[in-house]
Scaffold this motif. Structure first.
Motif, mmCIF file in Angstrom:
data_model
loop_
_atom_site.group_PDB
_atom_site.id
_atom_site.type_symbol
_atom_site.label_atom_id
_atom_site.label_comp_id
_atom_site.label_asym_id
_atom_site.label_seq_id
_atom_site.Cartn_x
_atom_site.Cartn_y
_atom_site.Cartn_z
ATOM 1 N N ASP A 126 38.291 38.461 39.569
ATOM 2 C CA ASP A 126 38.985 39.204 38.520
ATOM 3 C C ASP A 126 39.449 40.569 38.991
ATOM 4 N N ARG A 127 38.773 41.128 40.003
ATOM 5 C CA ARG A 127 39.037 42.515 40.381
ATOM 6 C C ARG A 127 39.804 42.681 41.690
ATOM 7 N N LYS A 128 40.083 41.585 42.389
ATOM 8 C CA LYS A 128 40.697 41.716 43.716
ATOM 9 C C LYS A 128 41.965 42.550 43.696
ATOM 10 N N GLY A 134 35.832 47.734 43.043
ATOM 11 C CA GLY A 134 34.866 46.917 42.313
ATOM 12 C C GLY A 134 34.731 45.524 42.888
ATOM 13 N N ALA A 135 35.837 44.963 43.400
ATOM 14 C CA ALA A 135 35.782 43.627 43.990
ATOM 15 C C ALA A 135 34.897 43.617 45.229
ATOM 16 N N ILE A 136 34.996 44.664 46.040
ATOM 17 C CA ILE A 136 34.187 44.747 47.261
ATOM 18 C C ILE A 136 32.707 44.858 46.909
ATOM 19 N N THR A 137 32.395 45.683 45.915
ATOM 20 C CA THR A 137 31.002 45.809 45.489
ATOM 21 C C THR A 137 30.484 44.483 44.940
ATOM 22 N N LEU A 224 44.474 44.642 49.866
ATOM 23 C CA LEU A 224 44.350 43.826 51.076
ATOM 24 C C LEU A 224 42.917 43.848 51.598
ATOM 25 N N GLU A 225 42.291 45.024 51.612
ATOM 26 C CA GLU A 225 40.901 45.127 52.065
ATOM 27 C C GLU A 225 39.973 44.356 51.137
ATOM 28 N N ALA A 226 40.244 44.420 49.833
ATOM 29 C CA ALA A 226 39.413 43.684 48.883
ATOM 30 C C ALA A 226 39.561 42.186 49.080
ATOM 31 N N VAL A 230 36.381 39.853 50.031
ATOM 32 C CA VAL A 230 35.981 38.773 49.130
ATOM 33 C C VAL A 230 36.047 37.427 49.847
ATOM 34 N N ASN A 231 37.105 37.198 50.626
ATOM 35 C CA ASN A 231 37.228 35.920 51.338
ATOM 36 C C ASN A 231 36.143 35.751 52.398
#
Length: 256
Positions: A126-128, A134-137, A224-226, A230-231
């Motif tokens: 949802d946050r990417k 937030g996506a990274i956390t 891009l970093e997120a 995530v991947n």
């Protein structure tokens, strides 16, 4: 918004609808600003574009009640976030290799019956784009939860305050997958690289995630970093979960 819609549906035991929503993206498009006559209150009106893969379109076309249930949930959650919804437009969403991984991990997590792990995964998706920090956390928290789930399932004692690299090391140990347990040089290097990836995820979360307060001008994450974080977290999580499912017994050398 996907996360809040999915959670709302699951809270009502509408899990089939929530599973379909988890595969979609919702993008709000601002239409206009309206004012109440004599009321002095203004509100923003949006159209919502829902991008869904073909299986979701097929499922909703054959079940109007399910479609209405999802759209009602979308409208309600949007309004709770201050958006007045004029219309909901469904469009096709093409599936990429990343989408395949997202779906595969989502299905695997659901089979674990570990809602806390699935919740972090939904946050990642949802946050990417909208909240890269937030996506990274969430990616790190998801991977931590996966490691704890595997260790718990094998009755391996560990310190719940341990950091991600320590938890991942213990997880590889109990699956007989730590680099030092390997005799094949190639496999040893691959598993060592997995540990490096996990160390990197832990580091990037500390550096540019949202786990700590920030000041103006401090480094923040890009979309891009997120996406990369995530991947990578998803790939590592899938690897250890799949290995855990085929392993027959915990390694004798596992410990805290």
């Amino acid at each position: 918004m996907i996360e809040s819609v999915s959670r709302w549906l699951r809270d009502g035991d509408d899990h089939t609808a929530a599973d379909l929503v988890d595969q979609c993206d919702i993008e709000p498009h601002f239409i206009d600003l309206f004012f109440e006559i004599g009321g002095g209150r203004d509100y923003e009106v949006y159209d919502l574009v829902v991008a869904a893969p073909r299986p979701v379109h097929i499922a909703l076309e054959s079940n109007s009640e399910l479609s209405n249930l999802i759209e009602t949930a979308i409208r309600g959650c949007a309004e709770s976030e201050g958006m007045q919804v004029r219309g909901i437009n469904w469009i096709p969403r093409t599936v990429s290799a990343s989408d395949d991984l997202d779906r595969e991990l989502g299905l695997t997590l659901k089979s674990l019956d570990a809602e806390h792990v699935s919740r972090f995964w939904r946050k990642c998706l949802d946050r990417k784009s909208s909240d890269p920090d937030g996506a990274i956390t969430a990616a790190r928290s998801m991977l931590e939860s996966v490691c704890k789930h595997i260790l718990n399932s094998r009755s391996i004692l560990f310190d719940y305050t341990s950091n991600l690299p320590s938890l991942f090391h213990a997880t590889l140990d109990c699956l007989s997958l730590s680099p030092r347990q390997q005799t094949d040089d190639t496999l040893r290097r691959l598993l060592g690289n997995c540990q490096s990836i996990v160390n990197g995820l832990a580091s990037i979360r500390n550096d540019i995630g949202d786990a700590h307060g920030k000041v103006d001008g401090e480094l923040t994450a890009s979309a891009l970093e997120a996406e990369l974080a995530v991947n990578l977290a998803a790939s590592v999580a899938m690897f250890v979960l799949q290995q855990s499912s085929v392993a027959t017994s915990p390694a004798a050398s596992c410990g805290t």
